[in-house]
Design an enzyme around this catalytic site. Structure first.
Site, PDB file in Angstrom:
ATOM      1  CB  SER A   1      36.482  -9.004 -11.464  1.00  0.00           C
ATOM      2  OG  SER A   1      36.183  -8.122 -10.790  1.00  0.00           O
TER       3      SER A   1
ATOM      4  CB  THR B   1      40.423  -9.814 -14.789  1.00  0.00           C
ATOM      5  OG1 THR B   1      38.828 -10.089 -14.944  1.00  0.00           O
ATOM      6  CG2 THR B   1      40.669 -10.708 -15.719  1.00  0.00           C
TER       7      THR B   1
ATOM      8  CB  THR C   1      38.125 -11.963 -16.281  1.00  0.00           C
ATOM      9  OG1 THR C   1      36.840 -10.518 -16.309  1.00  0.00           O
ATOM     10  CG2 THR C   1      36.896 -11.908 -17.891  1.00  0.00           C
TER      11      THR C   1
ATOM     12  NE  ARG D   1      33.820  -6.410 -23.319  1.00  0.00           N
ATOM     13  CZ  ARG D   1      34.528  -6.362 -22.707  1.00  0.00           C
ATOM     14  NH1 ARG D   1      34.986  -7.518 -21.372  1.00  0.00           N
ATOM     15  NH2 ARG D   1      35.761  -5.525 -22.041  1.00  0.00           N
TER      16      ARG D   1
ATOM     17  CB  THR E   1      44.485  -7.414 -16.141  1.00  0.00           C
ATOM     18  OG1 THR E   1      43.064  -6.981 -15.298  1.00  0.00           O
ATOM     19  CG2 THR E   1      45.430  -6.611 -15.347  1.00  0.00           C
ATOM     20  N   GLY E   2      42.608  -5.013 -17.129  1.00  0.00           N
ATOM     21  CA  GLY E   2      42.196  -4.395 -17.997  1.00  0.00           C
ATOM     22  C   GLY E   2      40.789  -3.990 -18.800  1.00  0.00           C
TER      23      GLY E   2
HETATM   24  C1  SD4 Z   1      37.462  -7.796 -19.940  1.00  0.00           C
HETATM   25  N1  SD4 Z   1      40.014  -7.870 -19.773  1.00  0.00           N
HETATM   26  O1  SD4 Z   1      36.627  -8.140 -20.142  1.00  0.00           O
HETATM   27  C2  SD4 Z   1      39.087  -8.076 -18.865  1.00  0.00           C
HETATM   28  C3  SD4 Z   1      38.305  -7.395 -18.017  1.00  0.00           C
HETATM   29  C4  SD4 Z   1      39.626  -7.351 -17.014  1.00  0.00           C
HETATM   30  O2  SD4 Z   1      40.136  -6.544 -14.623  1.00  0.00           O
HETATM   31  O3  SD4 Z   1      40.821  -8.110 -16.839  1.00  0.00           O
HETATM   32  N2  SD4 Z   1      39.987  -6.924 -15.204  1.00  0.00           N
HETATM   33  O4  SD4 Z   1      38.197  -6.466 -20.333  1.00  0.00           O
END
Ligand code: SD4
Length: 318
Positions: free
Chosen positions: A79, A181, A199, A209, A232-233
């Site tokens: 990640s 991440t 990340t 993106r 995160t997310g």
């Molecule tokens: C994203 N926030 O590129 C990041 C992905 C992430 O744990 O945090 N994953 O959207």
């Protein structure tokens, strides 16, 4: 993917059994002048590197960068950095940012072929009058400033991509697919706070993106008078609510780190359909209090200070 999902949900469910501490409330305060590191997900080794540097007197940002570089160089972390999963065209593109106690910030986004975007973000902060460089421009700046060109697509990530291509469905399941991440916030011996975030973004994203992680105020925000937060997310949710800035502002207005993270999650959940998505925040206040909150169960974070290096379970909306 089903196997990996199963494995990871077992991992999360079984976490208590292997020594993770479920935390209902994180209202501890660090002792004054005690360095402290708070990181998204399970990054105990990373935090230890950062804490060791802080104990030697390193400033918070440089200590954070040392830790995050370790994650970026790890081919098994799919990640972040080298070994990250590519986008749907097969290119690994990376996002990272840093912010220090003076409010200075730098960010590299949608950058290819550079193994350590966290260091690139710092170089952008220090050597340019700008905050963000992206894509080819970020890569060109990196190569002109001593960074090497590296093919970031490992055989493992290539194989995962080729498997994904068989169906080519884009449905990120965030606790599972992008669970590493690294967002790190930290306080040094001078009680200065900094942060960093790195990340490879959402696996198999559309080429071009950019997520929340390299956007100051979204994936990371630091105000040395108040504290710091990182996310995160699903980055789109964090971007639309400017989550990390919001968490810091809520702390400024008197909320604890946990309360502030919870309110930022509530803003997302109230407005958007969140049944299938994960967002998690961690926060650190100037007084050394820390906390976390997530949309879904399964978000873990790592807190490290002298005598303690623990992975904790975040509370969640669902
Ligand atoms: C994203 N926030 O590129 C990041 C992905 C992430 O744990 O945090 N994953 O959207």
């Amino acid at each position: 993917m089903r196997n990996r999902r199963h494995f990871l949900s077992q991992f999360v469910l079984g976490s208590v059994g292997i020594g993770l501490t479920p935390l209902t409330c994180s209202k501890e305060k660090s002792v004054s002048n005690e360095p402290l590191v708070v990181t998204t997900w399970n990054h105990k080794e990373t935090n230890k590197i950062t804490l060791d540097a802080l104990n030697k007197g390193e400033n918070a940002l440089d200590a954070i960068i040392l830790g995050i570089r370790k994650v970026e160089a790890d081919p098994n972390d799919m990640s972040v950095g080298y070994g990250g999963r590519p986008d749907r065209d097969g290119h690994v593109t990376l996002d990272a940012c840093v912010m220090n106690h003076k409010g200075e910030a730098g960010s590299a986004c949608f950058v290819r072929d550079i193994k350590h975007p966290i260091s690139l973000a710092k170089a952008i902060m220090e050597k340019t009058p700008h905050v963000i460089l992206s894509g080819k421009g970020a890569r060109k700046f990196a190569l002109e400033n001593g960074f090497n060109e590296t093919d970031l697509l490992t055989p493992q990530a290539k194989k995962a991509y080729e498997d994904w291509l068989k169906e080519g469905k884009y449905k990120p399941i965030i606790n599972i697919e992008n669970h590493d991440t690294v967002g790190m916030i930290s306080m040094d011996k001078n009680q200065n706070i900094s942060g960093g975030c790195s990340t490879s973004g959402m696996a198999y994203k559309i080429h071009g993106r950019v997520g929340d992680s390299p956007i100051i105020g979204a994936g990371l925000f630091v105000d040395n008078d108040v504290g710091a937060a990182t996310a995160t997310g699903v980055g789109e949710m964090v971007l639309k609510t400017l989550g990390s800035f919001l968490v810091v502002e809520l702390m400024r207005n008197g909320k604890t780190p946990t309360e502030a993270c919870e309110e930022a999650v509530n803003r997302i959940v109230k407005k958007y359909d969140c049944k299938d998505i994960q967002v998690g925040y961690v926060a650190l206040s100037k007084s050394g209090e820390y906390g976390a909150y997530a949309v879904q169960p399964g978000f873990i974070y790592t807190v490290t200070k002298n005598g303690r290096n623990e992975v904790l379970q975040s509370k969640s909306y669902y």
